[in-house]
Design an enzyme around this catalytic site. Sequence first.
Site, PDB file in Angstrom:
ATOM      1  NE  ARG A 121      -4.110  -1.950   1.944  1.00 37.17           N
ATOM      2  CZ  ARG A 121      -4.130  -2.916   2.854  1.00 37.17           C
ATOM      3  NH1 ARG A 121      -3.319  -2.881   3.881  1.00 37.17           N
ATOM      4  NH2 ARG A 121      -4.976  -3.911   2.726  1.00 37.17           N
ATOM      5  CE  LYS A 143      -0.126  14.258 -14.052  1.00 34.66           C
ATOM      6  NZ  LYS A 143      -0.422  14.886 -15.356  1.00 34.66           N
ATOM      7  CD  GLU A 185       7.774  17.096 -21.927  1.00 33.50           C
ATOM      8  OE1 GLU A 185       7.146  18.099 -21.531  1.00 33.50           O
ATOM      9  OE2 GLU A 185       7.203  16.048 -22.306  1.00 33.50           O
ATOM     10  CE  LYS A 227       5.877  17.658 -13.305  1.00 31.00           C
ATOM     11  NZ  LYS A 227       5.935  16.467 -14.119  1.00 31.00           N
ATOM     12  CD  GLU A 237      -3.343  17.037 -15.156  1.00 31.63           C
ATOM     13  OE1 GLU A 237      -2.227  16.533 -14.934  1.00 31.63           O
ATOM     14  OE2 GLU A 237      -3.952  16.876 -16.221  1.00 31.63           O
ATOM     15  NE  ARG A 242       1.217  17.185 -12.326  1.00 40.52           N
ATOM     16  CZ  ARG A 242       1.806  16.314 -11.537  1.00 40.52           C
ATOM     17  NH1 ARG A 242       1.450  16.231 -10.278  1.00 40.52           N
ATOM     18  NH2 ARG A 242       2.770  15.530 -11.981  1.00 40.52           N
ATOM     19  CG  ASN A 246      -1.286  17.730 -19.836  1.00 36.88           C
ATOM     20  OD1 ASN A 246      -0.292  17.046 -19.598  1.00 36.88           O
ATOM     21  ND2 ASN A 246      -2.384  17.670 -19.109  1.00 36.88           N
ATOM     22  CG  HIS A 249       1.865  16.720 -23.410  1.00 37.14           C
ATOM     23  ND1 HIS A 249       2.611  17.880 -23.403  1.00 37.14           N
ATOM     24  CD2 HIS A 249       2.613  15.805 -22.747  1.00 37.14           C
ATOM     25  CE1 HIS A 249       3.753  17.666 -22.771  1.00 37.14           C
ATOM     26  NE2 HIS A 249       3.781  16.409 -22.356  1.00 37.14           N
ATOM     27  CG  HIS A 253      -1.913  10.957 -26.865  1.00 32.30           C
ATOM     28  ND1 HIS A 253      -3.060  10.433 -27.419  1.00 32.30           N
ATOM     29  CD2 HIS A 253      -1.453  10.027 -26.014  1.00 32.30           C
ATOM     30  CE1 HIS A 253      -3.289   9.239 -26.908  1.00 32.30           C
ATOM     31  NE2 HIS A 253      -2.328   8.972 -26.044  1.00 32.30           N
ATOM     32  CG  HIS A 267       6.457  11.751 -24.682  1.00 29.89           C
ATOM     33  ND1 HIS A 267       5.083  11.757 -24.775  1.00 29.89           N
ATOM     34  CD2 HIS A 267       6.768  12.662 -23.711  1.00 29.89           C
ATOM     35  CE1 HIS A 267       4.585  12.614 -23.898  1.00 29.89           C
ATOM     36  NE2 HIS A 267       5.589  13.176 -23.241  1.00 29.89           N
TER      37      HIS A 267
HETATM   38  P1  NAD Z   1      13.051   6.183 -21.743  1.00 30.05           P
HETATM   39  O1  NAD Z   1      12.952   5.951 -20.301  1.00 30.05           O
HETATM   40  O2  NAD Z   1      12.533   5.138 -22.662  1.00 30.05           O
HETATM   41  O3  NAD Z   1      14.571   6.484 -22.127  1.00 30.05           O
HETATM   42  C1  NAD Z   1      14.894   6.743 -23.472  1.00 30.05           C
HETATM   43  C2  NAD Z   1      16.055   5.872 -23.961  1.00 30.05           C
HETATM   44  O4  NAD Z   1      17.265   6.375 -23.419  1.00 30.05           O
HETATM   45  C3  NAD Z   1      15.979   4.408 -23.532  1.00 30.05           C
HETATM   46  O5  NAD Z   1      16.464   3.616 -24.570  1.00 30.05           O
HETATM   47  C4  NAD Z   1      16.934   4.337 -22.350  1.00 30.05           C
HETATM   48  O6  NAD Z   1      17.473   3.057 -22.178  1.00 30.05           O
HETATM   49  C5  NAD Z   1      17.979   5.327 -22.768  1.00 30.05           C
HETATM   50  N1  NAD Z   1      18.715   5.969 -21.684  1.00 30.05           N
HETATM   51  C6  NAD Z   1      18.185   6.520 -20.568  1.00 30.05           C
HETATM   52  N2  NAD Z   1      19.139   7.163 -19.888  1.00 30.05           N
HETATM   53  C7  NAD Z   1      20.299   6.999 -20.565  1.00 30.05           C
HETATM   54  C8  NAD Z   1      21.624   7.450 -20.367  1.00 30.05           C
HETATM   55  N3  NAD Z   1      21.952   8.266 -19.350  1.00 30.05           N
HETATM   56  N4  NAD Z   1      22.569   7.068 -21.241  1.00 30.05           N
HETATM   57  C9  NAD Z   1      22.234   6.291 -22.315  1.00 30.05           C
HETATM   58  N5  NAD Z   1      20.987   5.862 -22.593  1.00 30.05           N
HETATM   59  C10 NAD Z   1      20.032   6.223 -21.706  1.00 30.05           C
HETATM   60  O7  NAD Z   1      12.319   7.530 -22.196  1.00 30.05           O
HETATM   61  P2  NAD Z   1      12.092   8.967 -21.529  1.00 30.05           P
HETATM   62  O8  NAD Z   1      11.994   9.888 -22.677  1.00 30.05           O
HETATM   63  O9  NAD Z   1      13.048   9.241 -20.436  1.00 30.05           O
HETATM   64  O10 NAD Z   1      10.671   8.807 -20.840  1.00 30.05           O
HETATM   65  C11 NAD Z   1       9.510   8.584 -21.608  1.00 30.05           C
HETATM   66  C12 NAD Z   1       8.446   8.057 -20.675  1.00 30.05           C
HETATM   67  O11 NAD Z   1       8.198   9.026 -19.671  1.00 30.05           O
HETATM   68  C13 NAD Z   1       7.119   7.773 -21.350  1.00 30.05           C
HETATM   69  O12 NAD Z   1       6.659   6.522 -20.918  1.00 30.05           O
HETATM   70  C14 NAD Z   1       6.207   8.876 -20.833  1.00 30.05           C
HETATM   71  O13 NAD Z   1       4.865   8.464 -20.746  1.00 30.05           O
HETATM   72  C15 NAD Z   1       6.793   9.127 -19.474  1.00 30.05           C
HETATM   73  N6  NAD Z   1       6.522  10.464 -18.933  1.00 30.05           N
HETATM   74  C16 NAD Z   1       6.044  10.535 -17.666  1.00 30.05           C
HETATM   75  C17 NAD Z   1       5.799  11.766 -17.089  1.00 30.05           C
HETATM   76  C18 NAD Z   1       5.346  11.835 -15.667  1.00 30.05           C
HETATM   77  O14 NAD Z   1       5.003  12.938 -15.193  1.00 30.05           O
HETATM   78  N7  NAD Z   1       5.348  10.733 -14.939  1.00 30.05           N
HETATM   79  C19 NAD Z   1       6.058  12.942 -17.794  1.00 30.05           C
HETATM   80  C20 NAD Z   1       6.557  12.841 -19.095  1.00 30.05           C
HETATM   81  C21 NAD Z   1       6.798  11.581 -19.651  1.00 30.05           C
HETATM   82  N1  GLY Z   2       4.099  15.715 -17.249  1.00 35.07           N
HETATM   83  C1  GLY Z   2       2.890  16.318 -16.867  1.00 35.07           C
HETATM   84  C2  GLY Z   2       2.672  16.332 -15.403  1.00 35.07           C
HETATM   85  O1  GLY Z   2       3.511  15.927 -14.648  1.00 35.07           O
HETATM   86  O2  GLY Z   2       1.628  16.741 -14.971  1.00 35.07           O
END
Ligand code: NAD
Ligand code: GLY
Length: 368
Positions: A121, A143, A185, A227, A237, A242, A246, A249, A253, A267
């Site tokens: 939990r 998130k 971003e 942020k 949100e 918040r 987006n 986005h 999307h 993305h």
């Molecule tokens: P990712 O985690 O897939 O990383 C991108 C690529 O870079 C991967 O191949 C990874 O292995 C590689 N990588 C990561 N760090 C590295 C490093 N230091 N050196 C070499 N390679 C490295 O992608 P991302 O762009 O970091 O994240 C995308 C995800 O984040 C999506 O799933 C999206 O939905 C999510 N997201 C979440 C939020 C949130 O608020 N929680 C906000 C924006 C995006």
């Molecule tokens: N990435 C959008 C949020 O954190 O709300």
Amino acid sequence: MAVIPVDVAGAPYEVRVGSGLLATLVEQCRGKLRKRRVPIITDAHVHRAWGTVAENALHDSGHEAAWRILPPGEASKSWDQLCATTDWLLGEGVERGDHIIALGGGVIGDLTGFAAAILKRGCGFIQVPTTLLAQVDSSVGGKTAINTAAGKNLVGAFHQPALVLADLAVLDTLPRRELLAGYAEVVKYGLIGDAGFFAWCDANAAAMIAGDPALREYAVAHSVAAKARIVKEDERETTGQRALLNLGHTFGHALEAQTGFSDRLLHGEGVALGMVLAARFSAARGLLPRASADHVARHIAAIGLPSEISALGLNCDGQALAAHMLHDKKMDAGTLPFILLNGIGNAFLVRDVALAEVARFLDEQLRG
Ligand code: NAD
Ligand code: GLY
């Protein structure tokens, strides 16, 4: 090192931004690692690049790393990996007062955060984001989510980390395309609420992306602070604050969905295109001077991000793109909130956009 407080009610935490934080992981965690074995979840790319640094940091302080290394990529944000990861954490004997470390990009952070949210939990976790996108956005604000057959991020929870360590050194191994995607971003914070920061991006983004350490620290710390302010105001949100995050986005999307959430469009690339579209759509509605929309597009293109959907080679019309928006998780009682601009640095939320209007606009953009 910059330290940014995230003042969420009940569970405030710090984001530390600096170089070499992973190498001093235990010191940075200040007593949060209670046991000898420390569970670390990462992906194979990050483990190859930074596993030894993390391992040595733990070992030198009398700890031992318990690794869970996932396949890189979006597919790891799945029910299967969530089940396997929570089972693994239970096998490791993780208790509520323990902290799991998420060492990776947004994929690892989102999955680990969700596993931590539901394990017993809710147990602690520490974000060590390794992509620019994760450092300036996904690791901050709580998130967490996985994807399902019905779409991206449809199952998840709000669960704040106990600490975020944004080590700028780890960005050295990040592929340039991923760095640029993360930059979308960064500039977003300028567009939504900080014209001065957008001007800073105009002047400094190229050198920041090329690796200037002081500029990188400023860009990441300034983005995180923006942020943190928004998350403090509207953690769940609910007030609309918040939702401004987006910007771009909803368009992005739809483009990601049309390209199958694949490497064809990352993305952040979708967000970059989406922000250009949001600016042009705002101009088309008479809200934003056309010159400002052109400025946004020029900035995105100059940095090396895609800015024109006509160049994507999409085999579809505006209606097909708009149809993807119907499945957007932001749909609310049959309307889709859009974030538009009435100035660079001034974003706002509207709820009166009809999908037919968006489809016509996208048709024009697809023609180029
Ligand atoms: P990712 O985690 O897939 O990383 C991108 C690529 O870079 C991967 O191949 C990874 O292995 C590689 N990588 C990561 N760090 C590295 C490093 N230091 N050196 C070499 N390679 C490295 O992608 P991302 O762009 O970091 O994240 C995308 C995800 O984040 C999506 O799933 C999206 O939905 C999510 N997201 C979440 C939020 C949130 O608020 N929680 C906000 C924006 C995006
Ligand atoms: N990435 C959008 C949020 O954190 O709300």
